[in-house]
Design an enzyme around this catalytic site. Structure first.
Site, short mmCIF file in Angstrom:
data_model
loop_
_atom_site.label_atom_id
_atom_site.label_comp_id
_atom_site.label_asym_id
_atom_site.label_seq_id
_atom_site.Cartn_x
_atom_site.Cartn_y
_atom_site.Cartn_z
NE ARG A 122 -1.42 2.10 3.64
CZ ARG A 122 -0.78 3.08 3.98
NH1 ARG A 122 -1.03 4.27 2.94
NH2 ARG A 122 0.10 3.21 4.68
CG HIS A 135 3.26 4.29 9.94
ND1 HIS A 135 2.67 3.46 9.06
CD2 HIS A 135 3.71 5.47 9.11
CE1 HIS A 135 2.72 3.84 7.81
NE2 HIS A 135 3.30 5.11 7.58
CG HIS A 159 7.75 7.40 6.59
ND1 HIS A 159 7.51 7.02 5.01
CD2 HIS A 159 6.71 7.08 7.25
CE1 HIS A 159 6.23 6.77 5.07
NE2 HIS A 159 5.78 6.66 6.06
CB CYS A 184 4.07 10.32 2.25
SG CYS A 184 2.67 11.51 2.21
CG ASN A 241 6.07 2.76 6.41
OD1 ASN A 241 5.43 2.50 5.75
ND2 ASN A 241 6.04 3.43 7.58
#
Length: 322
Positions: A16, A216, A218, A249, A260
């Site tokens: 995703r 979460h 990155h 993103c 991530n």
């Protein structure tokens, strides 16, 4: 600061979060091939698609096709992301798991760039989603704070602002008849460092000691793994990660937006420190190589190239015995 946890849960975001930032369209069959490779690694949660506006995120235009094509294995939660009521309704019509939750973006500018609405307007619209969850008897247990560690549009965000966003998530859930049990702090902007992880998690726990915290993170500026280790030191047991470090993103306002923290790298680090993940590192490496094949370029994962220490030790032993 506590001892490291005995076990952590790693949720896979690659299909995703990863594919949404690709500039070229990825064939449905290739997306499914990666998802099914990930399903052989021991992962229990795989985020597969986003139900978002295809004009803004063209690589998710095939979300329905991908969702239908996945051959789901029992015991694995294959999920879909949604950002508004329209996306939620699409997700609920599909075969993938839909998490009930409350999302609040930390900065107003990022909210407008990422969701297309101000924080206030997004919260109002989200009440329709919460009503949908209530009407369907779906649980809502987690709040998600988007961009909690800093903003590439607005700069440093105060701890007080993030605590206010957490309170907003709790209030919105309560208004809809739910009680949150956890808060996920996300960092699409790549601002998190060990120090900011200590500070922010400490502040959240000080005010709401009953809430579980997940991360979460990155790796945009190379601090993702260090920030994750700080989370481990604080006893965090739930992390999101992306196979081979895939992704980033598209609305993070930086050319170097990274995915991530790398799934196989983080799992390897945990296992080497005695923190169980339940994951097969060798199969994760295989899946990471599939990810590279699918996108057609080198990805930033390290263990997929360096191999595990177990393999290195075995090779060294063979040489010593020769």
């Amino acid at each position: 600061m506590s001892d490291l946890p005995k076990r952590v849960s790693i949720a896979e975001e690659g299909p995703r979060e990863g594919f949404q930032s690709e500039k070229k369209m990825i064939p449905v069959a290739d997306k499914v091939r990666l998802i099914e490779a990930l399903a052989e690694t021991g992962l229990k949660h795989i985020a597969c698609v986003s139900y978002v506006n295809p004009k803004r995120v063209p690589t998710m235009a095939d979300a329905d096709e991908v969702a239908q094509a996945i051959r789901q294995k029992p015991g694995i939660e294959y999920s879909a992301l949604w950002l508004n009521q329209q996306g939620l309704e699409r997700a609920l019509r599909g075969p993938l798991h839909v998490d009930g939750g409350v999302r609040v973006t930390a900065s107003d500018t990022f909210s407008k760039k990422n969701i297309g609405k101000s924080v206030a307007d997004a919260l109002v619209e989200q009440r329709m989603s919460l009503k949908t969850f209530k009407d369907r008897g779906m649980p809502v247990e987690w709040g998600v704070i988007l961009g909690a560690f800093g903003c590439n549009y607005e700069g440093e965000l105060s701890t007080e602002l993030i605590l206010h966003r957490v309170q907003q998530a709790l209030d919105e859930a309560e208004l809809a008849g739910f009680k949150l049990t956890g808060i996920k702090l996300t960092d699409a902007m790549g601002w998190a460092t060990p120090q900011s992880v200590y500070r922010l998690i400490g502040a959240v726990r000080s005010k709401w000691p009953e809430l579980e915290v997940s991360l979460h993170l990155h790796d945009t500026r190379g601090t993702g793994m260090a920030a994750a280790y700080a989370g481990l030191q604080l006893g965090v047991t739930q992390f999101d990660a992306s196979i081979a470090g895939l992704g980033g993103c598209p609305f993070a306002a930086t050319d170097g937006a990274a995915g991530n923290i790398c799934t196989e790298d983080f799992a390897f680090m945990c296992e080497e420190m005695g923190v169980e993940t339940g994951l097969d590192i060798d199969r994760l490496i295989d899946a990471a190589k599939v990810a590279e094949e699918v996108v057609g370029r080198l990805l930033p994962g390290h263990v997929m190239r360096g191999g595990t220490l177990k393999a290195a030790k075995a090779k060294a032993a063979q040489k010593a015995a020769a």
